[in-house]
Scaffold this active site. Structure first.
Site: not given
Ligand code: AGP
Length: 614
Positions: A2, A27, A77, A103-104, A487, A491, A494, A510, A609
């Site tokens: 949010c 975000r 969000w 927020n929160g 990673e 990517k 995501e 395995h 984000k």
């Molecule tokens: C990365 O592409 C993601 N959006 C997500 O996994 C992110 O790395 C994770 O939420 C951790 O965020 P931070 O590095 O701000 O702690």
């Protein structure tokens, strides 16, 4: 997650609010809303979906708020209750006089809700936020002092919150408070801004004050009054914000993600400035506040992180163990915080986070700190909550990262780990000077190598086209590039929503090998080094099950042409730095596939984000 924006001053408020929310869009959110003080009363406007829907809604009401100079806005969000107009913020009390954005997460909202319902409050939404609106309104009815009402209400709230409150009785007043969620005040001339993150206000002012937990700020156009939770006045700590507005522009790229991928060579150069002058000189890492004696004796490190930062941490473990001989454990923050953790004043705990606000990592860091561990934070946000917990702060200076998918911040985190590991190896004399000099020479050539990849994306675009219709995707690697496989898969899933998984190649037989057939793409990250031949054999095994084999490699071995239907070649590089070179084509592959599929690259569904809730 949010986002909050607020304004009180002399300018037309609506554009400031909507533009501020737009700057926080990255975000992640699923509804939005604003509340503005109009002639006689506060008006609230909300919409689900993207901000354009709110803009359309506002078009119908332009006449109502043209002269308004105070208001609050929010992008939500969804956590409690679906993304609907009713659940969107701002929320109001029963009579509509008090309006709030939050927020929160309010953890004791159920108990509060039951209690307030008994006292006659009628709830319209399923949110945890609405209880705060009713609670503050009740306190206001008793005190007739909005700041006091906010202070009294927050004493009854458990959880995390950044709150911005307005009341019909207080025509030119915003009240702000926070606990375990970021909130800052932007300071102008005859005006104040409120925001949950810098981009929302950086266009207007660089002068700001971050609220600390339990502080309450009362903003009127003329002044800001800051108090603690008991109402004692505190002197605000004003600072200059580090971000330039230009950092928030796409600079001609179609998406922020593509721009941020292309910024990586410069990010590496920036990180090296002042830290590595020449291969035969020692690394300068004044940010590490542990004494050289303590570093020499250190025999355990824990690294905590989430998502992409966790993958950087896994590579950090590999490099530190290899060059410093110190045992390193890496753990997802969300796992770390709910078990008995063996850490103490002899353990160095490293928190890694792009945003510096990730709730799980923040909690983990606080737990480790309470046990006496030295806390070293690697973050892209030296102004974040995590940075404020740090004993040693290693800022990675990647510049603001807008796209939800982390790219340049990952590269920057890897660079931070390389520098940290080599610095500790120098202090501990755990690696020969000659080897360190070779490594530092190679480190200085990395930006050019990445530039070569970025200048030559044909094979990556071709692969993206060929595999964009696949439903599943497997990435395999071994050794230091196993986290690269994770990673690369992260990517892809995501931003394209393709079911992608990363495996250590030795694990294929395995279990995962059962999934292989002629429909399954398997991408092998075949970088030259100690596991090259082993990974080649694992790739043969996958090929024997008819998988569609792709190689990402720096090898010119001709055997590869028979084994792989597509090959993405990258420049030669020392094995230890190969994750930096290998990740760039994988970021691009994910980007081009998502682009072909027409996905919302910068703001993928369901993602935020900065994940400020556990
Ligand atoms: C990365 O592409 C993601 N959006 C997500 O996994 C992110 O790395 C994770 O939420 C951790 O965020 P931070 O590095 O701000 O702690």
């Amino acid at each position: 997650m949010c986002g909050i924006v607020g304004y009180v001053g002399y300018k037309s408020v609506m554009d400031i609010l909507v533009d501020g929310l737009e700057q926080l869009e990255y975000r992640g959110y699923d509804s939005s809303g604003v509340a503005v003080m109009c002639d006689e009363k506060i008006n609230v406007y909300k919409a689900i979906g993207k901000l354009n829907n709110l803009r359309e809604e506002l078009q119908h009401h332009r006449g109502e708020f043209e002269k308004s100079t105070m208001g609050i806005g929010h992008i939500r969000w969804a956590t409690h209750g679906a993304p609907t107009v009713i659940n969107a913020h701002p929320h109001t009390c029963n009579c509509g006089n008090l309006v709030i954005v939050h927020n929160g997460i309010i953890e004791n909202y159920k108990e509060l809700r039951e209690d307030l319902a008994k006292k006659g409050c009628v709830f319209r939404s399923q949110t945890d936020t609405e209880v705060v609106a009713h609670l503050v309104a009740q306190k206001y009815a008793q005190t007739k002092d909005l700041a006091k009402a906010v202070r009294e209400a927050t004493k009854e709230i458990d959880g995390a919150y950044a709150l911005c409150v307005m009341h019909n009785d207080c025509k030119n007043t915003l009240v702000l408070t926070k606990r375990n969620a970021p909130l800052l005040v932007g300071i102008g001339d005859g005006e104040f801004f409120a925001a949950s993150d810098v981009p929302a206000i950086i266009k207007h002012t660089k002068k700001a004050m971050y609220l600390s937990d339990n502080q309450v700020a009362v903003l009127t156009p003329e002044k800001m009054v800051l108090t603690d939770i008991d109402g004692h006045e505190i002197k605000p700590k004003i600072e200059l914000l580090p971000w330039e507005p230009v950092a928030l522009s796409k600079m001609g790229y179609k998406h922020y993600m593509l721009k941020e991928i292309h910024e990586q060579p410069d990010v590496i150069r920036n990180i090296l400035v002042g830290k590595l002058h020449a291969p035969d000189e020692d690394i300068i890492l004044n940010e590490v506040k542990l004494t050289k004696e303590t570093l020499k004796k250190l025999n355990r490190i824990q690294i905590i992180a989430c998502g992409t930062s966790l993958h950087a941490a896994m590579i950090g473990k590999y490099v530190i163990e290899n060059y410093c001989g110190i045992a390193v454990d890496v753990e997802a923050s969300s796992e770390y915080i709910y078990r008995r953790n063996v850490t103490d004043e002899h353990t160095l705990v490293i928190g890694v986070s792009q945003s510096g606000e990730t709730a799980d990592t923040l909690t983990a860091i606080k737990q480790a700190k309470a046990k006496g561990s030295h806390i070293l934070i690697i973050t892209n946000r030296p102004d974040s909550a995590m940075a404020r917990e740090a004993d040693s702060l290693v800022p990675v200076n990647a510049g603001i990262e807008v796209s939800v998918a982390a790219t340049k911040s990952y590269t920057a985190q890897l660079m931070a780990f390389y520098l940290l590991a080599l610095y500790m190896a120098e202090v501990k004399e755990s690696t020969s000077k000659a080897e360190l000099t070779t490594l530092k020479t190679e480190l200085m050539f990395l930006p050019q190598k990445i530039e070569q990849i970025l200048a030559n994306t044909d094979s990556i675009q071709k692969c993206a086209k060929v595999y964009s219709s696949t439903k599943d995707f497997i990435f395999v690697a071994r050794g230091i590039n196993y986290p690269t496989a994770l990673e690369g898969a992260l990517k892809l899933k995501e931003i394209s929503y393709i079911n992608a998984t990363g495996y250590p190649a030795g694990e294929l037989k395995h279990g995962p090998i059962a999934m292989l057939d002629e429909t399954m793409p398997v991408l092998s990250i075949l970088m030259k080094g100690c596991v090259f031949e082993k990974l080649l054999s694992n790739s043969e095994e996958a090929k024997a099950r008819n998988a569609r084999m792709i190689a990402l490699t720096n090898s010119k071995d001709e055997k590869l042409d028979d084994l792989f239907e597509n090959i993405i070649r990258v420049p030669d590089v020392e094995e230890v730095f190969s994750p930096l070179v290998a990740i760039v084509p994988l970021q691009l592959l994910a980007y081009y596939i998502a682009e072909f599929l027409g996905k919302d690259v910068d703001q993928p569904r369901n993602l935020a984000k900065s994940v400020t809730v556990e």
